[in-house]
Design an enzyme around this catalytic site. Structure first.
Site, PDB file in Angstrom:
ATOM      1  N   ARG A 147      16.594  59.401 -24.742  1.00  0.00           N
ATOM      2  CA  ARG A 147      15.373  59.048 -24.010  1.00  0.00           C
ATOM      3  C   ARG A 147      15.291  57.539 -23.745  1.00  0.00           C
ATOM      4  NH1 ARG A 147       9.477  59.174 -25.298  1.00  0.00           N
ATOM      5  NH2 ARG A 147       8.452  59.953 -23.429  1.00  0.00           N
ATOM      6  N   HIS A 204      14.641  56.009 -20.055  1.00  0.00           N
ATOM      7  CA  HIS A 204      13.536  55.118 -19.710  1.00  0.00           C
ATOM      8  C   HIS A 204      14.036  53.734 -19.290  1.00  0.00           C
ATOM      9  CE1 HIS A 204       9.742  57.312 -21.177  1.00  0.00           C
ATOM     10  NE2 HIS A 204      10.709  58.195 -21.051  1.00  0.00           N
ATOM     11  N   ASN A 216       5.926  54.621 -22.583  1.00  0.00           N
ATOM     12  CA  ASN A 216       6.749  54.190 -23.716  1.00  0.00           C
ATOM     13  C   ASN A 216       5.980  53.994 -25.016  1.00  0.00           C
ATOM     14  OD1 ASN A 216       8.833  54.067 -21.827  1.00  0.00           O
ATOM     15  ND2 ASN A 216       8.576  51.870 -21.470  1.00  0.00           N
ATOM     16  N   HIS A 268      15.426  67.841 -22.024  1.00  0.00           N
ATOM     17  CA  HIS A 268      14.312  68.277 -22.866  1.00  0.00           C
ATOM     18  C   HIS A 268      14.663  69.489 -23.723  1.00  0.00           C
ATOM     19  CE1 HIS A 268      10.893  66.137 -20.433  1.00  0.00           C
ATOM     20  NE2 HIS A 268      11.651  65.311 -21.119  1.00  0.00           N
TER      21      HIS A 268
END
Length: 327
Positions: free
Chosen positions: A70, A74, A100, A199
């Protein structure tokens, strides 16, 4: 004439060889080159060092695989290590941006990797390249595919909290919003569906999927699934409670995410809408639910594509000594 023909053939073969080792991405008419095995001579132990630290971190905390993956996601709505920068008195980074804040983790693992690399080959391996490699290793260690990471990213000299807030899709995003945000950075609808498959790992706070508890996803709602979420999130500390994104195989990188969506067990609203709100996205979900090998192959391709977005090369950035601060 024969000599000329041989020379031309040699040049073609050389071009093919170079093309296989390098990925050229055109962004705003500027060619950005990332290269496989970039650190073969300058830091030959780089990838093995990163792998060993990731493997150790995941063995101690299985959730860390999702966290490191992740972090790269990001960072990669501009793959420049900007997400790693700490706030200072005169600088606000991206860690406190809504997508975040109280969400991203794993920074200490990146710190440990960077510290080791700096002791072995100082100012050679960028923080952005560490993120890309750690993401790949997290997937592979969790049972997913592996791929050759293309290197050569430089680390940014700054960060943008506003960009992080505006560019990263939220957990309540609709399909049009998801498509737009991915397309804005150069990723297609197909990339969006396959990258959402990440996910299959990780967890989310109750506060991020509260819309699922309100039965806002129409007739395809899985009543038992939502009732279990209600039970988890209705406790005193409900908003900070964590639920698995994939209840069936939470620590394994597989195609179960897509199977879950088809049975109404997508945790985040932005996941479940992929099968309830759009025919094209539903068909792609169906294809990956039925063919895990196709998912793995397409995931590798989309990760490489995403990993080349917004990169800094040459003199446009730097190799940070500490991933948290600019040199």
């Amino acid at each position: 004439m024969t000599r000329c023909l041989i020379l031309c053939l040699c040049m073609v073969m050389l071009s093919i060889t170079v093309a296989r080792a390098m990925n050229e991405t055109c962004v705003d008419d500027i060619t950005i080159v990332l290269q496989i095995d970039l650190y073969r001579n300058s830091c030959p132990e780089a990838e093995s060092i990163i792998f060993s630290f990731v493997e150790n971190a995941v063995s101690q905390d299985a959730r860390m695989a999702a966290s490191l993956l992740r972090l790269h996601f990001h960072d990669c709505f501009g793959c420049d290590g900007s997400v790693l920068l700490d706030d200072t008195e005169d600088f606000v980074g991206e860690k406190t941006a809504p997508p975040n804040l109280n969400s991203l983790r794993g920074f200490e693992v990146i710190d440990a990797i960077k510290s080791e690399l700096e002791s072995v080959c100082p100012q050679t391996v960028s923080c952005a390249d560490i993120l890309a490699t750690a993401a790949r290793d997290s997937v592979a260690i969790s049972g997913g595919p592996s791929w050759e990471v293309e290197m050569g990213r430089k680390d940014s000299l700054g960060a943008s909290k506003e960009a992080a807030a505006n560019n990263i899709p939220g957990p309540n995003s609709t399909v049009p919003t998801l498509v737009t945000k991915f397309q804005n950075v150069g990723l297609s609808l197909s990339d969006m569906i396959v990258l959402s498959g990440a996910h299959t790992l990780g967890m989310a706070r109750c506060s991020t999927f509260s819309a699922r508890l309100q039965g806002s996803n129409g007739p395809d709602i899985n009543v038992d699934f939502v009732q279990n979420l209600h039970q988890l999130c209705s406790q005193t500390d409900g908003n900070t409670r964590l639920a698995q994104l994939d209840l069936v195989s939470p620590a394994t990188f597989d195609n179960q995410y897509y199977v879950n969506l088809l049975s109404g067990e997508g945790l985040l609203p932005s996941d479940q809408v992929l099968v309830t709100d759009d025919y094209q996205t539903r068909q792609l979900v169906l294809s990956y639910a039925e063919d895990p090998l196709a998912f793995f192959e397409d995931f590798k391709d989309s990760m490489l594509k995403m990993g080349s977005l917004g990169v800094l090369t040459g003199t446009d950035g730097q190799i940070r000594k500490n991933c948290r601060v600019v040199n």
